[in-house]
Design a protein around this motif. Sequence first.
Motif, mmCIF file in Angstrom:
data_model
loop_
_atom_site.group_PDB
_atom_site.id
_atom_site.type_symbol
_atom_site.label_atom_id
_atom_site.label_comp_id
_atom_site.label_asym_id
_atom_site.label_seq_id
_atom_site.Cartn_x
_atom_site.Cartn_y
_atom_site.Cartn_z
ATOM 1 N N THR A 62 0.781 -1.232 0.000
ATOM 2 C CA THR A 62 0.000 0.000 0.000
ATOM 3 C C THR A 62 0.805 1.270 0.000
ATOM 4 O OG1 THR A 62 -0.157 -0.079 2.389
ATOM 5 C CG2 THR A 62 -1.947 -1.084 1.155
ATOM 6 N N ALA A 63 2.091 1.239 0.199
ATOM 7 C CA ALA A 63 2.840 2.498 0.189
ATOM 8 C C ALA A 63 3.093 2.964 -1.226
ATOM 9 C CB ALA A 63 4.163 2.316 0.924
ATOM 10 N N VAL A 94 0.691 17.061 6.844
ATOM 11 C CA VAL A 94 1.044 17.771 8.080
ATOM 12 C C VAL A 94 -0.208 18.213 8.832
ATOM 13 C CG1 VAL A 94 2.199 19.813 9.011
ATOM 14 C CG2 VAL A 94 3.208 18.573 7.079
ATOM 15 N N PRO A 95 -0.390 17.793 10.098
ATOM 16 C CA PRO A 95 -1.530 18.287 10.890
ATOM 17 C C PRO A 95 -1.452 19.802 11.033
ATOM 18 C CG PRO A 95 -0.392 16.474 12.006
ATOM 19 C CD PRO A 95 0.480 16.881 10.864
ATOM 20 N N ASN A 96 -2.596 20.464 10.967
ATOM 21 C CA ASN A 96 -2.616 21.911 11.112
ATOM 22 C C ASN A 96 -4.000 22.356 11.551
ATOM 23 O OD1 ASN A 96 -4.158 22.998 8.504
ATOM 24 N ND2 ASN A 96 -2.846 21.285 7.837
ATOM 25 N N PRO A 117 -3.355 13.430 7.780
ATOM 26 C CA PRO A 117 -2.077 13.266 8.491
ATOM 27 C C PRO A 117 -1.922 11.923 9.186
ATOM 28 C CG PRO A 117 -3.037 15.419 8.947
ATOM 29 C CD PRO A 117 -4.084 14.627 8.224
ATOM 30 N N GLU A 118 -3.061 11.310 9.536
ATOM 31 C CA GLU A 118 -2.996 10.012 10.214
ATOM 32 C C GLU A 118 -2.667 8.877 9.253
ATOM 33 O OE1 GLU A 118 -6.794 10.291 8.232
ATOM 34 O OE2 GLU A 118 -5.667 11.682 9.511
ATOM 35 N N PHE A 119 -2.705 9.153 7.976
ATOM 36 C CA PHE A 119 -2.504 8.141 6.946
ATOM 37 C C PHE A 119 -1.011 7.952 6.727
ATOM 38 C CE2 PHE A 119 -2.747 6.780 2.371
ATOM 39 C CZ PHE A 119 -3.474 5.619 2.585
ATOM 40 N N LYS A 120 -0.481 6.802 7.130
ATOM 41 C CA LYS A 120 0.969 6.577 7.115
ATOM 42 C C LYS A 120 1.400 5.459 6.175
ATOM 43 C CE LYS A 120 1.512 9.624 10.439
ATOM 44 N NZ LYS A 120 2.078 10.966 10.172
ATOM 45 N N THR A 121 0.506 4.928 5.382
ATOM 46 C CA THR A 121 0.886 3.846 4.474
ATOM 47 C C THR A 121 1.230 4.344 3.080
ATOM 48 O OG1 THR A 121 -1.444 3.447 3.978
ATOM 49 C CG2 THR A 121 -0.442 2.092 5.686
ATOM 50 N N VAL A 122 1.036 5.621 2.833
ATOM 51 C CA VAL A 122 1.337 6.206 1.536
ATOM 52 C C VAL A 122 2.305 7.361 1.729
ATOM 53 C CG1 VAL A 122 0.373 7.593 -0.337
ATOM 54 C CG2 VAL A 122 -0.792 5.528 0.400
ATOM 55 N N VAL A 123 3.377 7.352 0.979
ATOM 56 C CA VAL A 123 4.341 8.438 1.019
ATOM 57 C C VAL A 123 3.964 9.464 -0.047
ATOM 58 C CG1 VAL A 123 6.759 9.060 0.691
ATOM 59 C CG2 VAL A 123 6.154 6.983 1.925
ATOM 60 N N THR A 170 -7.902 -1.816 1.163
ATOM 61 C CA THR A 170 -6.956 -1.656 2.271
ATOM 62 C C THR A 170 -5.535 -1.943 1.823
ATOM 63 O OG1 THR A 170 -8.673 -2.326 3.838
ATOM 64 C CG2 THR A 170 -6.392 -2.374 4.613
ATOM 65 N N THR A 171 -5.360 -3.002 1.060
ATOM 66 C CA THR A 171 -4.024 -3.362 0.575
ATOM 67 C C THR A 171 -3.785 -2.908 -0.852
ATOM 68 O OG1 THR A 171 -4.786 -5.523 -0.222
ATOM 69 C CG2 THR A 171 -3.990 -5.390 2.052
#
Length: 532
Positions: free
Chosen positions: A25-26, A410-412, A103-109, A85-86
């Motif tokens: 998934t990245a 980025v959270p803001n 910002p919570e999404f960490k599987t995609v750069v 999901t995958t």
Amino acid sequence: MHVTSLVRHGKQRRRRTTATVTAVTALLLWAGAGHADATRQAPAKDPTGPSRAADAVNAYIYGYPLVLTQATRQLSTNVTRPDATTYQAPPNQFVTASNVPGPEFKTVVSPNVDTLYSSAWLDLKAEPVVLHVPNTQGRYYLMPILSAWTDVIASPGKRTTGTKAGNFAITGPDWHGTLPAGVKQIKSPTDTAWIIGRTQLNGPADLPAVHALTAKYTLTPLSAYGRAYTPPAGRVDRNVPTLSPPDRVARMDAPTFFSRLASAMADNPPSRADAPMVATLKRLGISPGKPFDINAEGTVNAQALRQAVTTGQQRIQKAVSGLGKDVNGWRVATDLGRYGTDYLRRAATAWQGLGANLPQDAVYPLVLTDRQGRQLTGARRYTIHFAPGQTPPAHAFWSLTMYDRKGFLVPNPINRYEIGHTAKPRPNSDGSVDIYVQHDPPASHKRSNWLPAPTGQFNVMLRMYWPGPTVLNGTWTPPPVLATGGPGASDELARTGDDGLEFLAAGAALCLIAGSALIILTRRRHGTAFRP
């Protein structure tokens, strides 16, 4: 999910699921140096050694995109049904992203918040597959179709075919026949093809409308066209590794790599322009569809092929830094998607990320430094100034997206992750546009043009969909990023318009590259990457 047993549950199954999610998934991680399990031997003394060694390296470079594509296809289709999901789906079936990343999404750069992705791997060996797209009512979309060698075959979408409903039959290299009325043929030179669709998304509130539209993207075997069709369940091969395909290919020794190349070429034949390279491969003992024996052509040949794995990877990796051009501190690539016989450029593009768009469809400049060549950081305040009439020229839309040093959103306090597309900047009275890039909120009258930054290092990506001709010919260039406040900020600026800036110096060097590709995997080695 990679299924190991019908009765296995608990921790072991969860571990395998996690491995698959991580591998699949990245999107587009930058690569450091690769390591291959090649056997190293003392160079054999033979007058043909040097030329044979060069041929072997060129063979590795030539075959790298095809071997990587096949490894990617194997993992991406190794499921029974589409799984958002995958981001996997059986052959000849679409899978569409389920949500807008935050910002919570960490599987995609370097996640894309402007479009929703729909991906499908096609198997054209048995028969053609018909792609149906609905009337998008003017909404921008594109459906680039790539061959197994990573060239863009065609790109149906608003730019090329408009937004009315359409049917396109993707046919394999050996198919000959007649298509139903109203079905346009797209000839694939390979039996493996990859659709990487993108549909315009106008913010989270637009998600239901986009999902309703993408649900109407369908793939149907030609033999079932015109009647009700239910895609069959996919088959799971327990022997397909969950290791990310780039790492899997990097770890292949010479016998494995060249065996897979020979096998893949049977259904995905080289082009006519590749005839000289095909002759070279034959001298090395590599022929489409024939079993490969590394020792069949003698010791010198075997040694050259073994050494070619490491040397070939080194040459490809080195070539990545030469993709695109440095323009005012931005890295801009406008020559991706089709490669002809430039095998090194093709391999370098695949190394940094499979699935590069044609520049006519999208160009993604990336900037990590300011005008003075310093890393962008939340400790400073910056302005990106577009002169009157010089905002990014795109027929569809453009955006600037903020990413932290790891490539995440980025959270803001205003939940703004891009500006230009869903968040429209306010122009100055003279028609110029200033984008304020900083961590702390600017003055209230500037907040409509604020792109929030993190406290630490960051990078900004400019996306231009359906860019204008001035982007493609280089007469329009993105302006440099000017530090206007904070440690070491430059005061070399003059006022123009309400909030305008007239830059008095040229851009700075950029040390990392980004382009316009999509990959459904991750390459985790020695560094962090920034890719859309």
